[in-house]
Design a protein around this motif. Structure first.
Motif, PDB file in Angstrom:
ATOM      1  N   VAL A   1       0.843  -1.197   0.000  1.00 62.13           N
ATOM      2  CA  VAL A   1       0.000   0.000   0.000  1.00 62.13           C
ATOM      3  C   VAL A   1       0.879   1.248   0.000  1.00 62.13           C
ATOM      4  O   VAL A   1       0.615   2.208  -0.731  1.00 62.13           O
ATOM      5  CB  VAL A   1      -0.982  -0.004   1.191  1.00 62.13           C
ATOM      6  CG1 VAL A   1      -1.752   1.316   1.272  1.00 62.13           C
ATOM      7  CG2 VAL A   1      -1.965  -1.170   1.074  1.00 62.13           C
ATOM      8  N   ARG A   2       1.952   1.254   0.806  1.00 62.10           N
ATOM      9  CA  ARG A   2       2.882   2.388   0.814  1.00 62.10           C
ATOM     10  C   ARG A   2       3.466   2.630  -0.580  1.00 62.10           C
ATOM     11  O   ARG A   2       3.555   3.761  -1.044  1.00 62.10           O
ATOM     12  CB  ARG A   2       4.027   2.126   1.795  1.00 62.10           C
ATOM     13  CG  ARG A   2       3.736   2.510   3.181  1.00 62.10           C
ATOM     14  CD  ARG A   2       4.947   2.278   4.108  1.00 62.10           C
ATOM     15  NE  ARG A   2       4.479   2.255   5.464  1.00 62.10           N
ATOM     16  CZ  ARG A   2       3.888   1.208   6.043  1.00 62.10           C
ATOM     17  NH1 ARG A   2       3.736   0.093   5.404  1.00 62.10           N
ATOM     18  NH2 ARG A   2       3.457   1.285   7.285  1.00 62.10           N
ATOM     19  N   THR A   3       3.868   1.561  -1.224  1.00 67.23           N
ATOM     20  CA  THR A   3       4.439   1.680  -2.569  1.00 67.23           C
ATOM     21  C   THR A   3       3.418   2.265  -3.540  1.00 67.23           C
ATOM     22  O   THR A   3       3.731   3.155  -4.328  1.00 67.23           O
ATOM     23  CB  THR A   3       4.927   0.298  -3.060  1.00 67.23           C
ATOM     24  OG1 THR A   3       5.945  -0.167  -2.166  1.00 67.23           O
ATOM     25  CG2 THR A   3       5.473   0.367  -4.469  1.00 67.23           C
ATOM     26  N   ALA A   4       2.181   1.779  -3.483  1.00 64.62           N
ATOM     27  CA  ALA A   4       1.135   2.262  -4.385  1.00 64.62           C
ATOM     28  C   ALA A   4       0.794   3.726  -4.101  1.00 64.62           C
ATOM     29  O   ALA A   4       0.583   4.513  -5.034  1.00 64.62           O
ATOM     30  CB  ALA A   4      -0.108   1.392  -4.270  1.00 64.62           C
ATOM     31  N   LEU A   5       0.747   4.112  -2.816  1.00 59.42           N
ATOM     32  CA  LEU A   5       0.511   5.513  -2.484  1.00 59.42           C
ATOM     33  C   LEU A   5       1.640   6.389  -3.026  1.00 59.42           C
ATOM     34  O   LEU A   5       1.393   7.463  -3.591  1.00 59.42           O
ATOM     35  CB  LEU A   5       0.384   5.695  -0.963  1.00 59.42           C
ATOM     36  CG  LEU A   5      -0.911   5.233  -0.325  1.00 59.42           C
ATOM     37  CD1 LEU A   5      -0.767   5.129   1.198  1.00 59.42           C
ATOM     38  CD2 LEU A   5      -2.070   6.157  -0.686  1.00 59.42           C
ATOM     39  N   GLY A   6       2.870   5.936  -2.871  1.00 59.82           N
ATOM     40  CA  GLY A   6       4.010   6.693  -3.391  1.00 59.82           C
ATOM     41  C   GLY A   6       3.978   6.826  -4.906  1.00 59.82           C
ATOM     42  O   GLY A   6       4.284   7.887  -5.454  1.00 59.82           O
ATOM     43  N   ARG A   7       3.580   5.755  -5.570  1.00 61.30           N
ATOM     44  CA  ARG A   7       3.484   5.776  -7.036  1.00 61.30           C
ATOM     45  C   ARG A   7       2.433   6.796  -7.488  1.00 61.30           C
ATOM     46  O   ARG A   7       2.664   7.588  -8.392  1.00 61.30           O
ATOM     47  CB  ARG A   7       3.168   4.378  -7.540  1.00 61.30           C
ATOM     48  CG  ARG A   7       3.255   4.215  -9.033  1.00 61.30           C
ATOM     49  CD  ARG A   7       3.141   2.772  -9.529  1.00 61.30           C
ATOM     50  NE  ARG A   7       2.332   1.885  -8.710  1.00 61.30           N
ATOM     51  CZ  ARG A   7       2.809   0.855  -8.005  1.00 61.30           C
ATOM     52  NH1 ARG A   7       4.092   0.560  -8.003  1.00 61.30           N
ATOM     53  NH2 ARG A   7       1.998   0.089  -7.299  1.00 61.30           N
TER      54      ARG A   7
END
Length: 189
Positions: free
Chosen positions: A171-177
């Motif tokens: 989820v962190r990665t997707a939010l950052g993307r």
């Protein structure tokens, strides 16, 4: 009590089966099955079921506005279970007088026990960052950048409930993307 728990498991099993169809590429059949389930549980079903079902129903929509409406339903259901206030659903969501979701903020007629309700609330609380991510992406796709930013920020804020591995890291990665995409389009901070 046991029959009620078995019933809940059956609903989640059916949702899971439709999700497998969706992930297998059969969006139309998944949408049909989600539609049948929604007709069965609708506004009176348990918040965890409504939240999960509405979120995945959003993923089957062809029209971005329809996807947004279903994701708003998912968030409204989640907030009804986790105690999120009307402020969250209302800002969300400038699609109509009831936030566009057509879902009340209450728990509905789930009739669950305190333990099951608490367990469901914990499961939904862990899902909140992803729900906000989905809404941020919906709004970004519709070029409603202020609402996208609001939900992206809420997604980041809700991350405190997740660990730093597995699902939380994803989820962190997707939010950052999405944050980078928004900045790259001029819609970010």
């Amino acid at each position: 009590m046991e029959q009620q728990e078995a019933s809940k498991d059956a609903v989640m099993t059916r949702i899971g089966q439709a999700v497998m169809l969706l992930h297998g590429g059969d969006r139309e059949e998944a949408r049909n099955r989600f539609g049948v389930l929604w007709a069965e549980i609708g506004e009176c079903g348990g918040a965890l079921h409504r939240c999960t079902l509405a979120h995945y129903m959003a993923d089957t929509q062809d029209d971005p506005e329809d996807e947004l409406v279903w994701d708003l339903r998912a968030l409204a259901s989640a907030q009804g279970l986790t105690g999120g206030g009307a402020t969250d659903a209302g800002t969300a969501l400038d699609t109509g007088p009831s936030g566009g979701a057509g879902v009340s903020g209450g728990e509905g007629a789930s009739g669950g026990t305190g333990g099951a309700e608490h367990r469901d609330a914990l499961a939904v609380r862990a899902f909140l960052p992803f729900l906000h991510l989905a809404l941020a992406a919906d709004y970004f796709g519709l070029r409603r950048f202020e609402a996208a930013r609001t939900h992206l920020d809420r997604g980041w804020e809700a991350l405190g409930t997740l660990d730093d591995e597995g699902y939380g890291d994803g989820v962190r990665t997707a939010l950052g993307r999405l944050e980078r995409r928004m900045r790259g389009s001029g819609a970010g901070r």
